[in-house]
Every structure is written in structure tokens, then in C-alpha cells.
Design an enzyme around this catalytic site. Sequence first.
Site, PDB file in Angstrom:
ATOM      1  N   ASP A  83       0.879  -1.171   0.000  1.00 47.00           N
ATOM      2  CA  ASP A  83       0.000   0.000   0.000  1.00 47.00           C
ATOM      3  C   ASP A  83       0.913   1.216   0.000  1.00 47.00           C
ATOM      4  O   ASP A  83       1.367   1.674   1.054  1.00 47.00           O
ATOM      5  CB  ASP A  83      -0.891  -0.018   1.241  1.00 47.00           C
ATOM      6  CG  ASP A  83      -1.846   1.164   1.274  1.00 47.00           C
ATOM      7  OD1 ASP A  83      -2.252   1.627   0.196  1.00 47.00           O
ATOM      8  OD2 ASP A  83      -2.166   1.633   2.378  1.00 47.00           O
ATOM      9  N   ASP A 111      -2.237   1.140   7.789  1.00 40.43           N
ATOM     10  CA  ASP A 111      -1.582   1.022   6.488  1.00 40.43           C
ATOM     11  C   ASP A 111      -0.967  -0.359   6.318  1.00 40.43           C
ATOM     12  O   ASP A 111      -0.869  -0.869   5.201  1.00 40.43           O
ATOM     13  CB  ASP A 111      -0.496   2.098   6.348  1.00 40.43           C
ATOM     14  CG  ASP A 111      -1.058   3.495   6.452  1.00 40.43           C
ATOM     15  OD1 ASP A 111      -1.734   3.921   5.500  1.00 40.43           O
ATOM     16  OD2 ASP A 111      -0.837   4.159   7.478  1.00 40.43           O
ATOM     17  N   GLU A 140      -1.483  -1.584  -4.687  1.00 39.54           N
ATOM     18  CA  GLU A 140      -2.694  -0.787  -4.886  1.00 39.54           C
ATOM     19  C   GLU A 140      -2.503   0.139  -6.088  1.00 39.54           C
ATOM     20  O   GLU A 140      -1.474   0.799  -6.211  1.00 39.54           O
ATOM     21  CB  GLU A 140      -3.002   0.018  -3.629  1.00 39.54           C
ATOM     22  CG  GLU A 140      -4.373   0.635  -3.605  1.00 39.54           C
ATOM     23  CD  GLU A 140      -4.683   1.255  -2.262  1.00 39.54           C
ATOM     24  OE1 GLU A 140      -4.432   2.468  -2.110  1.00 39.54           O
ATOM     25  OE2 GLU A 140      -5.158   0.529  -1.363  1.00 39.54           O
TER      26      GLU A 140
END
Length: 251
Positions: free
Chosen positions: A22, A155, A82
Site C-alpha cells: 500500500d 496502512d 494498490e
Amino acid sequence: MILTAFYHLCDVEKKRVILGIDPGTNLLGYGLIVIELGRPQLLGMGVVRLGKIGDAGKKLFHIYEKITALIDGYEVTEVAIEAPFFGKNVQSMLKLGRAQGVAIAAAISRGLEVYEYVPRTIKQSITGSGNSSKEQVHAMLHAEFNFTEQPETLDATDGLAAAVCHYYQFMPRAFGKNKAQSSQNLSLTGTATFMNNSGALDSKDPAVAALLAKSSMSRGRGNKGNNRSASGKGKRADWSNFIDENPNRLK
């Protein structure tokens, strides 16, 4: 014929290690899972803190070093990341795009293919709803892997979610390739919902049941919004939600 079946069995049971990323220029989340005998197991997760590094170039170099170190240290075989956001804030998009690009370059430098997934797809794979919050994603991952140590920030579980999303995709699309060029060599199993160790959705878990009920209500109220997103008009809304949930993520 027997040898062919034996080699096929060995290929199916070959250990796969998936690194999920991410990306961010202030906090970069990551998670690692290993697939053995068709089941995912948690290897680890964490965040790379970049806020104290003032120079933008040094930040990107640190991302490159960290990703290559994770790949080498855990013998990663696949990388999921992502996908980029779309929004009005050009500077934020540029910073995030740089971080994503460096992470992708680090994986490719080690001879790995990179698979990208939009945030909505990742959330839907984990919770059943593309509008889920970070807390809902965290709760579903905790229900699946039952990790004892809580991550530093959400996260980390977002990075883990990217890895799990990749595991649940039947025919993932490699970064930079169209559908006709998608990899045909991966033997992926599973569906876009979380399952317990017996292979069935663990709806008896109170946390999972509550989240599933909330996800169903969200889908019922958000059909019009989902249709707009499918036509391409909802991308800016996704970026706004990301900024709201991550006020200190991009600096």
C-alpha cells in the site's frame, strides 16, 4: 503419464510468497503471506515510515531499498500493489505515483511480475463491499489470520489486504499488460470473500457477522453510487475518501 501427473502436482503445491504493498510517501504499508497446500498463512506485515526524510529523492530510494530487501529476505514470488488514484490534487497524485512507480521498479528489478488492484476491488475481496472502511478491512483480516500483535497503523493491514486480494483473484492482470497478455501460469484458488480454516465463511464469528451485515446494508444503500463508479464517474469520490482517511499520508 505418471511423471506428468507428478510434475503437475509439484507445480500446484509449489510455495508462493505474495508481497502486498500500500504505497505512500509518508507511510508505506506492506504485508506478506505464504500459500502452502492451497491455504494462505501470514508471514508478517508492517509500515515503512518516511515522514522524517526531508529529501524527496532519498524517500524514493529508501522505498526501493526496503521493497528489494523484503523480496530477497522472504523469497517473494509475486507482488500485488494498490493501483493509482485519480483526483483533483495533482501534487498528491504525483507524489503517490512516484512511490508506486519505485515500488514497481524494485519488484521488476528482481524479476517479479507486479499485479495492480484498485482500492475498491481490494476492499470488496476482503469484506464483500467496495465502500468498506480501513477498520472493517482490519477486522476481517484479523478474523482470518488471528494475528496477536496489532499493526503500527492500518496502512500495514492495507498492504496485507492487497496480498490477500491477489490470492483470491482467479486471473490477475500483470502490471502493464492487457487482458490478452495476462499470465496463464498461476494456479489461483478462492473467491472474493474471507473463509475460515474449513473453507467456509465464518459467519458465526460476532465481528465477522456484524461486518457482513453492515456491508450488506452499505451495498443496499449505495447501488446508485456503485453504478456511477462503474461508469468512471466515481473515481474522484474515491480519492476524496482516501484523503479523508489519510490526512497525514501524503506530505
